[in-house]
Structure formats: structure tokens, C-alpha cells
Scaffold this motif. Structure first.
Motif, PDB file in Angstrom:
ATOM      1  N   LEU A  47      41.413  32.769  42.707  1.00 53.51           N
ATOM      2  CA  LEU A  47      42.120  33.052  42.688  1.00 53.51           C
ATOM      3  C   LEU A  47      41.974  34.859  42.128  1.00 53.51           C
ATOM      4  CD1 LEU A  47      43.744  31.180  39.476  1.00 53.51           C
ATOM      5  CD2 LEU A  47      45.085  31.884  42.016  1.00 53.51           C
ATOM      6  N   MET A  48      39.933  35.214  42.160  1.00 53.95           N
ATOM      7  CA  MET A  48      39.675  36.136  41.805  1.00 53.95           C
ATOM      8  C   MET A  48      39.399  36.845  43.706  1.00 53.95           C
ATOM      9  SD  MET A  48      38.118  37.069  39.011  1.00 53.95           S
ATOM     10  CE  MET A  48      36.946  37.783  39.164  1.00 53.95           C
ATOM     11  N   GLY A  49      39.203  35.976  44.100  1.00 55.08           N
ATOM     12  CA  GLY A  49      39.035  36.801  45.977  1.00 55.08           C
ATOM     13  C   GLY A  49      37.819  35.941  45.781  1.00 55.08           C
ATOM     14  N   VAL A  84      45.036  41.204  33.883  1.00 52.28           N
ATOM     15  CA  VAL A  84      45.392  39.296  34.363  1.00 52.28           C
ATOM     16  C   VAL A  84      43.886  39.309  33.588  1.00 52.28           C
ATOM     17  CG1 VAL A  84      44.818  37.442  36.205  1.00 52.28           C
ATOM     18  CG2 VAL A  84      46.694  39.507  36.522  1.00 52.28           C
ATOM     19  N   ILE A  85      43.808  38.274  33.107  1.00 50.20           N
ATOM     20  CA  ILE A  85      42.335  37.846  32.340  1.00 50.20           C
ATOM     21  C   ILE A  85      42.279  36.243  32.504  1.00 50.20           C
ATOM     22  CG2 ILE A  85      41.022  37.005  30.762  1.00 50.20           C
ATOM     23  CD1 ILE A  85      43.006  39.758  29.227  1.00 50.20           C
ATOM     24  N   ILE A  86      40.845  35.954  33.866  1.00 47.47           N
ATOM     25  CA  ILE A  86      40.744  34.438  34.243  1.00 47.47           C
ATOM     26  C   ILE A  86      39.366  34.002  33.441  1.00 47.47           C
ATOM     27  CG2 ILE A  86      40.054  33.268  35.665  1.00 47.47           C
ATOM     28  CD1 ILE A  86      41.487  34.207  37.131  1.00 47.47           C
ATOM     29  N   THR A  96      39.274  43.349  41.598  1.00 54.39           N
ATOM     30  CA  THR A  96      38.866  44.245  40.433  1.00 54.39           C
ATOM     31  C   THR A  96      39.253  44.809  39.425  1.00 54.39           C
ATOM     32  OG1 THR A  96      39.241  46.379  41.534  1.00 54.39           O
ATOM     33  CG2 THR A  96      37.132  45.582  42.272  1.00 54.39           C
ATOM     34  N   GLU A  97      41.186  44.479  38.813  1.00 54.68           N
ATOM     35  CA  GLU A  97      41.568  44.647  38.391  1.00 54.68           C
ATOM     36  C   GLU A  97      41.252  43.278  37.600  1.00 54.68           C
ATOM     37  OE1 GLU A  97      44.926  47.702  39.887  1.00 54.68           O
ATOM     38  OE2 GLU A  97      44.830  46.403  40.658  1.00 54.68           O
TER      39      GLU A  97
END
Length: 251
Positions: free
Chosen positions: A51-53, A155-157, A70-71
Motif C-alpha cells: 500500500l505504501m508503494g 491517509v495514515i497506515i 509521499t502523502e
């Protein structure tokens, strides 16, 4: 806050040359509060990296709309963070502003004030000059949440954010999670405590290398689904062949 959904389309992931997640499809709605739960080794943290890439896809795509990696605000598992680096609490929190200052830019007085305000929000007023290596596990997790406050991401993971920390810290940080949700941010967290998931997370992705259920928490964490997840984890072959050898990055 205007956000796009994060959509998984037939995603298969490989980690350390072994299949980790197979054919996952579903969607994290904008502004949703979702727990990713499942047995140990179910592929939960691997999915977060995708999900983070940070992890290429073996098959499928992840659609983030206009959102760039980055966002996204991210807190990894505590074991992945080296606290021996000589950083103060204030320095660590101000790293959350790097998108505004640049990788090597100096923090402004305004950012320093925001950092102090963030530390006050997590109950660490006066800790600015403390070295991060001197903090307890709970105190350091508060620092990481303060850094997220400064980052101000849509977006917070979070990867196991409440593991090995005290009950009061967990309650305080869950309050912040709910505040982010009320602000319309998308929050995704890997969790192991099903009672905690049921109490605080309205949506759940139950994962056991494959998607067992994805939707409202009470339905996703039904006894039948939990039994299926456990059975899948126990029968999984780590040496199974990956369905497709070509590697494609997410879109």
C-alpha cells in the motif's frame, strides 16, 4: 478533506521469495477506519508495504487515485525502528514536516511551535530535548504519533501500533486515531487484539494470505470467518509457486 479510495485489484505479493498474499481485491473507502486482522504470518505487514508503494506486485494493481506514496503517514512495527540514532524528541517530531522543509531544509520557528503543540497533544510536553533512545516503548510511540500530527497526511497506515505499550498510552493514542477518523482521514491499522478491533474499528479486512472477509467488523470477525482464517494459515504452503512470475508496480 477530499480523498480517493484505495482499491486493490487481484493483488498477489511475494516477500522474501515466498508467496505472501494471493489475489486480494477490495477497497479502502475515503475516510474509512479499517483494521487489518488475521493470524500470524497472514501477510498483513506485507500488504501495508505494498500500500505504501515499497513492495512491487507479482500480479494485480493498487489504485490510489491522485494520492502519492509521499502523502501517506506511516508508522512501522517498533522492531523495525533503530532508536540508537542520536535524535532528540523534537528532531524526530519535526521530521514529520519534511514535505514542507525538504529533506535537508531547516525547521522554521512555526514548525518548532507545531512540534511542541503535537507533543502536548500526545502528553509529552517538556520532552523536546530528551534523546529518543532514553524513552520507554509507550513514550516513543507517542513521539511517532506526534510526528504524524505534524505530517498532516490524509491517509495514515499503522503497523501494530499498540503492541507492547501500556494501557493508558493505548487509550490516548486510540483517541487520536478516532480524531483522525472524525477529520475524514483514511486510517488503516494492522492489529492483533480482536476485542480492540471490535471496540474501535468499524471496518475490518480479515486476511490469511487471502482475503477471508472485508467489510463491517462484526460480520468480518464472525466465528466462521475466524475459523476459516485459522485453517488457511495452518494449511498454507510457503513454498507454493507464485501464480505469475512477472512483477508489476502498482499504479
Amino acid at each position: 478533506m477530499s480523498l480517493d479510495s484505495i482499491d486493490l485489484e487481484d493483488v498477489t505479493l511475494v516477500y522474501d521469495r515466498h508467496p505472501a498474499v494471493h489475489h486480494a481485491s477490495g477497497s479502502f473507502a475515503p475516510g474509512s477506519l479499517t483494521a487489518i486482522a488475521g493470524p500470524n504470518g497472514a501477510g498483513k505487514s506485507t500488504l501495508l508495504k505494498a500500500l505504501m508503494g515499497d513492495l512491487p506486485l507479482a500480479t494485480g494493481r493498487i489504485h490510489r487515485g491522485s494520492l502519492s506514496s509521499t502523502e501517506i503517514g506511516y508508522i512501522p512495527q517498533a522492531a523495525e525502528i533503530d532508536r540508537r540514532f542520536p535524535l532528540t524528541v523534537a528532531d524526530t517530531v519535526m521530521l514529520g514536516a519534511w514535505r514542507r522543509t525538504g529533506a535537508f531544509g531547516a525547521a522554521t520557528a512555526a514548525i518548532a511551535r507545531q512540534a511542541r503543540k503535537a507533543l502536548l497533544s500526545v502528553g509529552l510536553e517538556g520532552f523536546e530535548r530528551r534523546h529518543i533512545g532514553s524513552l520507554s516503548a509507550g513514550q516513543f510511540q507517542r513521539v511517532l504519533f506526534a510526528r504524524l500530527l505534524l505530517q498532516d497526511a490524509g491517509v495514515i497506515i499503522l503497523d501494530e501500533p499498540f503492541t507492547a505499550i501500556d494501557a493508558k498510552t493505548t487509550r490516548d493514542l486510540l483517541t487520536l486515531v478516532h480524531r483522525w477518523h472524525e477529520d475524514g482521514r483514511t486510517v488503516i491499522a494492522v492489529l492483533h487484539d480482536f476485542d480492540q478491533v471490535r471496540a474501535h474499528f468499524p471496518q475490518t479486512l480479515l486476511l490469511s494470505r487471502e482475503v477471508i472477509a472485508w467489510g463491517d467488523t462484526e460480520t468480518a470477525l464472525s466465528s466462521a470467518n475466524l475459523l476459516q482464517a485459522r485453517a488457511m494459515a495452518e494449511s498454507w504452503d510457503d513454498n507454493a509457486q507464485v501464480c505469475a512470475p512477472n512483477m508489476r508496480q502498482s499504479a
